[in-house]
Design an enzyme around this catalytic site. Structure first.
Site, mmCIF file in Angstrom:
data_model
loop_
_atom_site.group_PDB
_atom_site.id
_atom_site.type_symbol
_atom_site.label_atom_id
_atom_site.label_comp_id
_atom_site.label_asym_id
_atom_site.label_seq_id
_atom_site.Cartn_x
_atom_site.Cartn_y
_atom_site.Cartn_z
ATOM 1 N N GLU A 46 25.961 -12.524 -0.392
ATOM 2 C CA GLU A 46 26.983 -13.502 0.018
ATOM 3 C C GLU A 46 27.880 -13.827 -1.169
ATOM 4 O O GLU A 46 29.100 -13.927 -1.034
ATOM 5 C CB GLU A 46 26.315 -14.776 0.532
ATOM 6 C CG GLU A 46 27.276 -15.882 0.951
ATOM 7 C CD GLU A 46 28.046 -15.565 2.223
ATOM 8 O OE1 GLU A 46 27.432 -15.096 3.198
ATOM 9 O OE2 GLU A 46 29.287 -15.768 2.248
ATOM 10 N N ARG A 59 14.440 -8.350 9.074
ATOM 11 C CA ARG A 59 14.951 -9.553 9.713
ATOM 12 C C ARG A 59 16.079 -9.147 10.645
ATOM 13 O O ARG A 59 16.889 -8.283 10.298
ATOM 14 C CB ARG A 59 15.528 -10.511 8.673
ATOM 15 C CG ARG A 59 16.139 -11.750 9.338
ATOM 16 C CD ARG A 59 17.326 -12.313 8.589
ATOM 17 N NE ARG A 59 18.489 -11.460 8.658
ATOM 18 C CZ ARG A 59 19.634 -11.719 8.033
ATOM 19 N NH1 ARG A 59 19.743 -12.784 7.274
ATOM 20 N NH2 ARG A 59 20.676 -10.895 8.154
ATOM 21 N N SER A 83 19.308 -10.902 12.472
ATOM 22 C CA SER A 83 20.094 -12.134 12.599
ATOM 23 C C SER A 83 21.322 -11.902 13.456
ATOM 24 O O SER A 83 21.927 -10.832 13.423
ATOM 25 C CB SER A 83 20.551 -12.622 11.222
ATOM 26 O OG SER A 83 21.306 -13.819 11.358
ATOM 27 N N HIS A 131 27.227 -21.867 6.257
ATOM 28 C CA HIS A 131 28.465 -21.990 5.477
ATOM 29 C C HIS A 131 28.845 -23.465 5.362
ATOM 30 O O HIS A 131 28.405 -24.288 6.158
ATOM 31 C CB HIS A 131 29.577 -21.139 6.094
ATOM 32 C CG HIS A 131 29.466 -19.727 5.632
ATOM 33 N ND1 HIS A 131 30.203 -19.225 4.591
ATOM 34 C CD2 HIS A 131 28.648 -18.728 6.032
ATOM 35 C CE1 HIS A 131 29.859 -17.971 4.376
ATOM 36 N NE2 HIS A 131 28.919 -17.630 5.237
ATOM 37 N N HIS A 157 24.667 -51.611 -11.735
ATOM 38 C CA HIS A 157 23.806 -50.429 -11.744
ATOM 39 C C HIS A 157 23.124 -50.274 -13.104
ATOM 40 O O HIS A 157 21.933 -50.019 -13.186
ATOM 41 C CB HIS A 157 24.621 -49.150 -11.483
ATOM 42 C CG HIS A 157 25.097 -49.005 -10.084
ATOM 43 N ND1 HIS A 157 25.181 -47.784 -9.454
ATOM 44 C CD2 HIS A 157 25.512 -49.916 -9.174
ATOM 45 C CE1 HIS A 157 25.635 -47.956 -8.222
ATOM 46 N NE2 HIS A 157 25.851 -49.237 -8.033
#
Lengths: 452, 452
Positions: free
Chosen positions: A52, A171, A173, A234, A329
């Site tokens: 990717e 796999r 998909s 995504h 804080h």
């Protein structure tokens, strides 16, 4: 909230999380009884920076860089590395062979179309498994490959049967799963599960899914197949991390990530962001399995390689991820860091900073700095008086830590001879401070906050 | 999935979304019947760049910059602007007065501690409303302010009553709500709702919440109070956008945002990211109410002011948000952009790019470029042959669009006299191309992809 379920009916999932000692920050809104399908304490990561990530606009990884990234990810302890299809180019083919031959702990996968030619090439390269994908949405069937569901199912069975016959993990998909017809999806997953696929995959290819949708789809799929479930999200609409978490809650087993989330368009679930999320859910599991202190190195490696800067607001390693500023804080953080931190910076090899040279500062943070400087005869009233002065000066422009320290030293020195008011009148403008005021910049070095 | 509910029992929420024409990309997993409590088609934005954003490590906004940011946000159409407490410093007080006096369409709020002194100062500045906050988690009660729930409730009632008596809007929020005791939370919200508070607020101050938790808590709160519900989510574990969405699904009415998400640590729900998410859920509502084309300008304005770069992977405006690379994606995108895009770039004043000079390229994208160059006598076989050559060359180093164009022109010219094989032998190395190969860089100009 669901009533407690009979865990004996779901033997694949242990009830261990319920017995584990809870971290004090676990919310009262966490279900009292663990969801029997949840894998938030037993998920695996399929790291796809080398697949990717290669689809990111800027990415060009030569073989040496791929090997370097693969080793860095392996050192972190990711479960799988996914590589670009060997059918993409000759170098891609050779790179699969090279990385499959490195002897890494992580299993090596490559990602191919649902074609016999691609499957044969993949097997030839020696990878441990093949991630096969095909688009099933009406959009992709019409505008991408033009195939119908019967053709897709037949092709999937042929390809999966072949890969399994070669002793590799496989796999299957779908692509664009969240815009595919539910009955089509479940039918094809059921068919491939029946012939022994290792994992089925759900992919939000366009980044349109939201967590409740993801939870519903994965939960439904979990009741249809026995194999593992991988999810790929995504981030176009900002849900890639939350969707991964919802998927694991619903019974998904594997999550796809990439370093800094790089991928097509603005990318997918980032590895570091997923670590942050899962650490908040089950710190013991995440820290026991992955070496979180290495995330910064691999992010720098990938960022340099694709020529981007690590985003200023990146999870864990963004330069301000552990910087505290508002007075209210800072006070609490100094008392107990858990008050405003769900992530302990030291668990990620990072440090905490408390910024004090600005108009939102509070006297507790200033007092803490006085203690660090060992200006022992300064009282709480002194700290409050100097804080007021810092606020006045910082209303004009922000002060560096050197400016603040200079102010504290001047006050401390003057205190021996003068009243508070006289001291503060003497220190009238930022220009009279020893160091020039600085505009905070995007490096921690220049920012000079207090390291606690 | 829930059965259809009797909408007549929830008169405050219209059933309009069900009757609206659905966009074709709506998933089959969206509930067929709209959730009667959902406000995904009727939410409001409380833009807090000038409050939460001022707590970002790098932020220093002088009055002129605050005014510029306030006007830019007002032009987008955000419903509220939230400003730093007038109690923080003298300039903060004056800035509240200045911005409250600008006559903007957005309502002006300031954010104060639950103190009468702060409330009086806030009212003095002329703001339209006051966002009051106090910590209710055991952490904050122990390590921050040290107050018990009875004290907090009494103080809240006093402050709210005063602010209402002055004709201003008032919100009461807890801090660190997801680590507060549920009964404590609901009790105090019920008490302040009874005396007419305009909104109650839930804040995930540490960024630990996940969407299913958020949904459950907001849904429960929705059944306890009649007033509006505002939500504030930090992004430490990557769920700030998804949590905002889950909150709206459960009946929250207002979401806090900041430009680029700037705030304490790595910040909160980013305005642009929320737009992306809500556009995917209800484009008509988002586009009808907010001017999305202005998001880029305000992001650049704020990024310049706080001296950070807009992250490479930023929602909508990140430089690769609409860049497509993989061959299989490019083909489909060229046929129909909806295949891989949930956001239309033109709706945000952005452009789509298809990158082709790399080893993942596909012949359909190359063919599209041939058509753009009007090389009319090139056949599909020619496009496939040149694509193969691009892949070979790009395996060595990435090619610029000029490199690709040069290759196409050379092939086209040579075609008149030679066979394909002869042509491709002539074009042997990237060095022989007219332009040097470029390493893709983080500017779209340098990257030179195809604008479709």
């Amino acid at each position: 909230m669901s009533p407690p379920r009979d865990l004996s009916q779901t033997p694949a999932v242990t009830a261990a999380p319920a017995q584990r000692t809870r971290e004090p920050f676990v919310s009262p809104y966490m279900p009292k009884y663990p969801d029997p399908m949840s894998n938030i304490s037993s998920f695996k990561i399929i790291e796809s920076t080398l697949r990717e990530g290669e689809q990111f606009a800027n990415a060009f990884f030569d073989t040496a860089k791929k090997v370097e990234i693969a080793k860095a990810l392996d050192a972190i302890g990711v479960d799988y590395l996914e590589l670009t299809s060997p059918a993409a180019s000759e170098q891609s083919y050779n790179d699969c062979k090279t990385i499959a031959g490195l002897g890494l702990k992580a299993k090596i996968l490559t990602h191919t179309r649902c074609h016999m030619d691609d499957a044969r090439l993949a097997v030839e390269t020696g990878v441990d498994g093949v991630d096969v994908v095909i688009g099933t949405s009406s959009y992709l069937r019409e505008f991408s490959h033009g195939k119908d569901m019967e053709y897709i199912t037949d092709k999937a069975i042929e390809v999966i049967t072949y890969i399994k016959s070669q002793g590799r993990e496989v796999r299957f998909s779908t692509e664009d799963s969240f815009r595919s017809d539910l009955v089509d999806l479940l039918s094809i997953y059921k068919a491939v599960d029946k012939i022994g696929v290792n994992r089925v995959g759900i992919a939000d290819t366009v980044g349109c899914a939201n967590p409740r949708q993801v939870y519903e789809l994965v939960k439904t799929l979990r009741s249809v197949v026995n194999c593992d479930i991988e999810c790929h999200f995504h981030n176009d609409t900002g849900c890639a991390i939350a969707n991964a978490y919802a998927a694991l809650e619903a019974g998904a087993t594997h999550i796809d990530t990439s370093v800094l989330g790089i991928g097509e368009r603005n990318g997918i679930t980032p590895l570091g962001g997923l670590f942050a999320r899962m650490y908040a859910a089950d710190k013991d599991y995440v820290m026991g399995k992955y070496d979180l202190k290495l995330i910064r190195n691999v992010e720098n490696l990938v960022a340099d390689s694709v020529e981007v800067a690590v985003p200023f607001n990146n999870y864990i390693t963004g330069y301000c991820a552990f910087t505290h500023k508002a007075g209210i804080h800072a006070k609490a953080i100094l008392n107990n860091p858990s008050t405003y931190e769900i992530l302990k910076p030291e668990d990620f090899g990072m440090s905490r900073y408390v910024s004090i040279g600005h108009r939102l500062t509070g006297w507790n943070a200033v007092k803490n700095r006085i203690e660090q400087l060992r200006l022992t005869d300064m009282t709480d009233d002194d700290a409050k008086a100097v804080t007021q002065k810092i606020k006045e000066l910082a209303d004009i422009r922000p002060l560096s830590l050197d400016n603040v320290d200079s102010l504290l030293h001047q006050y401390h020195d003057a205190k021996k001879t003068s009243s508070h008011i006289t001291i503060l009148e003497k220190i009238a403008t930022p220009d009279q401070l020893a160091e020039p005021a600085v505009k905070a910049s995007t490096t921690q070095k220049q920012q000079q906050p207090i390291k606690k």
